[in-house]
Design a protein around this motif. Structure first.
Motif, PDB file in Angstrom:
ATOM      1  N   THR A  39       0.860  -1.172   0.000  1.00  0.00           N
ATOM      2  CA  THR A  39       0.000   0.000   0.000  1.00  0.00           C
ATOM      3  C   THR A  39       0.899   1.225   0.000  1.00  0.00           C
ATOM      4  OG1 THR A  39      -1.710  -1.194   1.229  1.00  0.00           O
ATOM      5  CG2 THR A  39      -1.798   1.217   1.296  1.00  0.00           C
ATOM      6  N   MET A  40       0.573   2.209  -0.852  1.00  0.00           N
ATOM      7  CA  MET A  40       1.423   3.395  -0.945  1.00  0.00           C
ATOM      8  C   MET A  40       0.577   4.654  -1.139  1.00  0.00           C
ATOM      9  SD  MET A  40       4.572   4.299  -3.510  1.00  0.00           S
ATOM     10  CE  MET A  40       3.587   4.115  -4.959  1.00  0.00           C
ATOM     11  N   GLY A  41       0.984   5.715  -0.468  1.00  0.00           N
ATOM     12  CA  GLY A  41       0.334   7.005  -0.625  1.00  0.00           C
ATOM     13  C   GLY A  41       1.281   8.096  -1.086  1.00  0.00           C
ATOM     14  N   TRP A  42       2.576   7.819  -1.101  1.00  0.00           N
ATOM     15  CA  TRP A  42       3.563   8.846  -1.427  1.00  0.00           C
ATOM     16  C   TRP A  42       3.979   8.737  -2.882  1.00  0.00           C
ATOM     17  CZ3 TRP A  42       6.859   7.795   3.510  1.00  0.00           C
ATOM     18  CH2 TRP A  42       6.151   8.248   4.614  1.00  0.00           C
ATOM     19  N   HIS A  43       3.227   9.393  -3.750  1.00  0.00           N
ATOM     20  CA  HIS A  43       3.519   9.371  -5.181  1.00  0.00           C
ATOM     21  C   HIS A  43       3.096  10.699  -5.797  1.00  0.00           C
ATOM     22  CE1 HIS A  43      -0.789   8.743  -5.865  1.00  0.00           C
ATOM     23  NE2 HIS A  43      -0.708   7.871  -4.864  1.00  0.00           N
ATOM     24  N   THR A  44       3.672  10.997  -6.951  1.00  0.00           N
ATOM     25  CA  THR A  44       3.348  12.245  -7.630  1.00  0.00           C
ATOM     26  C   THR A  44       3.568  12.109  -9.128  1.00  0.00           C
ATOM     27  OG1 THR A  44       3.750  14.627  -7.676  1.00  0.00           O
ATOM     28  CG2 THR A  44       5.673  13.234  -7.319  1.00  0.00           C
ATOM     29  N   VAL A  45       2.679  12.694  -9.912  1.00  0.00           N
ATOM     30  CA  VAL A  45       2.877  12.758 -11.358  1.00  0.00           C
ATOM     31  C   VAL A  45       3.990  13.768 -11.602  1.00  0.00           C
ATOM     32  CG1 VAL A  45       1.845  13.454 -13.558  1.00  0.00           C
ATOM     33  CG2 VAL A  45       0.510  12.119 -11.908  1.00  0.00           C
ATOM     34  N   MET A  46       4.974  13.380 -12.401  1.00  0.00           N
ATOM     35  CA  MET A  46       6.121  14.248 -12.654  1.00  0.00           C
ATOM     36  C   MET A  46       6.132  14.803 -14.074  1.00  0.00           C
ATOM     37  SD  MET A  46       9.048  12.097 -10.641  1.00  0.00           S
ATOM     38  CE  MET A  46      10.288  13.352 -10.888  1.00  0.00           C
ATOM     39  N   GLU A  47       5.594  14.052 -15.010  1.00  0.00           N
ATOM     40  CA  GLU A  47       5.608  14.461 -16.418  1.00  0.00           C
ATOM     41  C   GLU A  47       4.488  13.727 -17.134  1.00  0.00           C
ATOM     42  OE1 GLU A  47       5.988  16.509 -19.178  1.00  0.00           O
ATOM     43  OE2 GLU A  47       7.959  16.816 -18.269  1.00  0.00           O
ATOM     44  N   PHE A  48       3.969  14.356 -18.191  1.00  0.00           N
ATOM     45  CA  PHE A  48       2.867  13.757 -18.942  1.00  0.00           C
ATOM     46  C   PHE A  48       3.360  12.852 -20.066  1.00  0.00           C
ATOM     47  CE2 PHE A  48       1.004  17.919 -17.548  1.00  0.00           C
ATOM     48  CZ  PHE A  48       0.287  17.389 -16.502  1.00  0.00           C
ATOM     49  N   SER A  49       4.389  13.309 -20.818  1.00  0.00           N
ATOM     50  CA  SER A  49       4.885  12.522 -21.935  1.00  0.00           C
ATOM     51  C   SER A  49       6.404  12.683 -22.035  1.00  0.00           C
ATOM     52  CB  SER A  49       4.214  12.968 -23.227  1.00  0.00           C
ATOM     53  OG  SER A  49       4.628  12.158 -24.295  1.00  0.00           O
ATOM     54  N   PRO A  50       7.169  11.650 -21.698  1.00  0.00           N
ATOM     55  CA  PRO A  50       6.670  10.344 -21.267  1.00  0.00           C
ATOM     56  C   PRO A  50       6.000  10.451 -19.901  1.00  0.00           C
ATOM     57  CG  PRO A  50       9.044  10.457 -20.929  1.00  0.00           C
ATOM     58  CD  PRO A  50       8.633  11.730 -21.630  1.00  0.00           C
ATOM     59  N   SER A  51       5.108   9.529 -19.624  1.00  0.00           N
ATOM     60  CA  SER A  51       4.357   9.545 -18.379  1.00  0.00           C
ATOM     61  C   SER A  51       5.257   9.081 -17.238  1.00  0.00           C
ATOM     62  CB  SER A  51       3.137   8.627 -18.494  1.00  0.00           C
ATOM     63  OG  SER A  51       2.399   8.637 -17.300  1.00  0.00           O
ATOM     64  N   LEU A  52       5.660  10.033 -16.383  1.00  0.00           N
ATOM     65  CA  LEU A  52       6.554   9.724 -15.266  1.00  0.00           C
ATOM     66  C   LEU A  52       5.840   9.920 -13.937  1.00  0.00           C
ATOM     67  CD1 LEU A  52       9.868  11.461 -16.436  1.00  0.00           C
ATOM     68  CD2 LEU A  52       9.197   9.060 -16.713  1.00  0.00           C
ATOM     69  N   VAL A  53       6.031   8.958 -13.044  1.00  0.00           N
ATOM     70  CA  VAL A  53       5.451   9.005 -11.707  1.00  0.00           C
ATOM     71  C   VAL A  53       6.583   8.786 -10.709  1.00  0.00           C
ATOM     72  CG1 VAL A  53       3.824   7.925 -10.097  1.00  0.00           C
ATOM     73  CG2 VAL A  53       3.245   8.094 -12.524  1.00  0.00           C
ATOM     74  N   PHE A 140      13.608   7.373  -3.586  1.00  0.00           N
ATOM     75  CA  PHE A 140      12.651   7.958  -4.539  1.00  0.00           C
ATOM     76  C   PHE A 140      12.822   7.292  -5.900  1.00  0.00           C
ATOM     77  CE2 PHE A 140      10.949  11.282  -7.349  1.00  0.00           C
ATOM     78  CZ  PHE A 140       9.785  11.603  -6.676  1.00  0.00           C
ATOM     79  N   PHE A 141      11.817   6.492  -6.267  1.00  0.00           N
ATOM     80  CA  PHE A 141      11.783   5.839  -7.578  1.00  0.00           C
ATOM     81  C   PHE A 141      11.130   6.783  -8.577  1.00  0.00           C
ATOM     82  CE2 PHE A 141      11.971   2.211  -4.759  1.00  0.00           C
ATOM     83  CZ  PHE A 141      12.667   1.229  -5.465  1.00  0.00           C
ATOM     84  N   ILE A 142      11.667   6.847  -9.776  1.00  0.00           N
ATOM     85  CA  ILE A 142      10.992   7.555 -10.870  1.00  0.00           C
ATOM     86  C   ILE A 142      10.636   6.493 -11.896  1.00  0.00           C
ATOM     87  CG2 ILE A 142      11.148   9.310 -12.672  1.00  0.00           C
ATOM     88  CD1 ILE A 142      13.179  10.771 -10.842  1.00  0.00           C
ATOM     89  N   PHE A 143       9.330   6.254 -12.035  1.00  0.00           N
ATOM     90  CA  PHE A 143       8.820   5.235 -12.950  1.00  0.00           C
ATOM     91  C   PHE A 143       8.278   5.873 -14.215  1.00  0.00           C
ATOM     92  CE2 PHE A 143       7.855   3.182  -8.745  1.00  0.00           C
ATOM     93  CZ  PHE A 143       8.725   2.118  -8.868  1.00  0.00           C
ATOM     94  N   GLU A 144       8.438   5.164 -15.332  1.00  0.00           N
ATOM     95  CA  GLU A 144       7.729   5.529 -16.549  1.00  0.00           C
ATOM     96  C   GLU A 144       6.569   4.557 -16.698  1.00  0.00           C
ATOM     97  OE1 GLU A 144       8.164   5.983 -21.392  1.00  0.00           O
ATOM     98  OE2 GLU A 144       9.950   5.546 -20.199  1.00  0.00           O
ATOM     99  N   VAL A 145       5.368   5.092 -16.854  1.00  0.00           N
ATOM    100  CA  VAL A 145       4.202   4.256 -17.120  1.00  0.00           C
ATOM    101  C   VAL A 145       4.253   3.900 -18.602  1.00  0.00           C
ATOM    102  CG1 VAL A 145       1.685   4.091 -17.091  1.00  0.00           C
ATOM    103  CG2 VAL A 145       2.875   5.400 -15.303  1.00  0.00           C
ATOM    104  N   ILE A 146       4.379   2.605 -18.891  1.00  0.00           N
ATOM    105  CA  ILE A 146       4.526   2.179 -20.282  1.00  0.00           C
ATOM    106  C   ILE A 146       3.260   1.543 -20.843  1.00  0.00           C
ATOM    107  CG2 ILE A 146       7.035   1.991 -20.194  1.00  0.00           C
ATOM    108  CD1 ILE A 146       6.673  -1.046 -19.736  1.00  0.00           C
ATOM    109  N   LYS A 147       2.298   1.237 -19.979  1.00  0.00           N
ATOM    110  CA  LYS A 147       1.008   0.687 -20.416  1.00  0.00           C
ATOM    111  C   LYS A 147      -0.015   0.981 -19.326  1.00  0.00           C
ATOM    112  CE  LYS A 147      -1.637  -1.961 -23.029  1.00  0.00           C
ATOM    113  NZ  LYS A 147      -2.082  -1.504 -24.328  1.00  0.00           N
ATOM    114  N   ALA A 148      -1.184   1.447 -19.719  1.00  0.00           N
ATOM    115  CA  ALA A 148      -2.246   1.769 -18.754  1.00  0.00           C
ATOM    116  C   ALA A 148      -3.519   1.012 -19.107  1.00  0.00           C
ATOM    117  CB  ALA A 148      -2.508   3.270 -18.741  1.00  0.00           C
ATOM    118  N   HIS A 149      -4.155   0.453 -18.093  1.00  0.00           N
ATOM    119  CA  HIS A 149      -5.433  -0.250 -18.227  1.00  0.00           C
ATOM    120  C   HIS A 149      -6.401   0.440 -17.267  1.00  0.00           C
ATOM    121  CE1 HIS A 149      -2.962  -3.639 -19.814  1.00  0.00           C
ATOM    122  NE2 HIS A 149      -2.135  -3.282 -18.834  1.00  0.00           N
TER     123      HIS A 149
END
Length: 186
Positions: A39-53, A140-149
């Motif tokens: 369970t996680m609550g500490w996240h933030t959208v960082m960029e739209f394209s590429p989609s970074l969280v 602090f992980f910076i993830f790229e969302v590569i597929k969304a459902h």
């Protein structure tokens, strides 16, 4: 007339209850054929394209090493009807228990990552680590969302947002003002 609030000093270590950026999420991972959910609550959208969280995951958390080694995860968005699972998953360790079995959740195969989707969640975002430079100092992980459902209905699900001290807020009434925005800011 806008309200003026009477204010008092407040402990800085508790301001998170006002700043939590988004819904509670369930992060699923897989490493060496073992799965986990946190369970996680500490996240933030960082960029739209590429989609970074960006996400904070404590180094002592079982998921930290699994995600660091596999370099991928799935960010799953639960709805309010999952509040018991959200709390239960957060109160248990994947080092001792299979959380998919314990909480009767369905691990569904993802399309682009090995980490499983949680079928019962409203949305699932398949992610890969885009940048690990802030891990050693800040976790602090910076993830790229590569597929969304995302579920086709409802458009605005009732998600839960953690306020601290065991208190959650449920997303509610929507208000929309798209005509007041510049098109590039929508």
């Amino acid at each position: 007339m806008k309200r003026i609030y009477k204010k008092t000093d407040f402990p800085v270590d508790q301001i998170r209850r006002f700043l939590e950026p988004g819904p509670i999420v369930l992060v699923s991972s897989r490493w060496k054929n073992k799965t986990n959910i946190m369970t996680m609550g500490w996240h933030t959208v960082m960029e739209f394209s590429p989609s970074l969280v960006g996400c904070i995951i404590a180094g002592s958390n079982h998921s930290y090493k699994m995600i660091e080694k596999s370099r991928e995860c799935v960010i799953n968005i639960p709805t309010v009807d999952f509040i018991d699972e959200v709390i239960g998953i957060g109160n248990s360790s994947g080092a001792q228990v299979d959380k998919f079995k314990k909480f009767k959740l369905t691990a569904e195969e993802a399309q682009l990552v090995r980490a499983p989707l949680i079928k019962e969640c409203y949305a699932n975002f398949e992610c890969r680590i885009a940048d690990a430079h802030l891990l050693p100092k800040y976790n602090f992980f910076i993830f790229e969302v590569i597929k969304a459902h995302v579920a086709v209905y409802p458009k605005y699900p009732q998600t839960v947002h953690y306020r601290g001290e065991g208190v959650f807020m449920v997303s509610g009434k929507q208000i929309a003002f798209p005509k007041k925005f510049k098109p590039q800011n929508l």
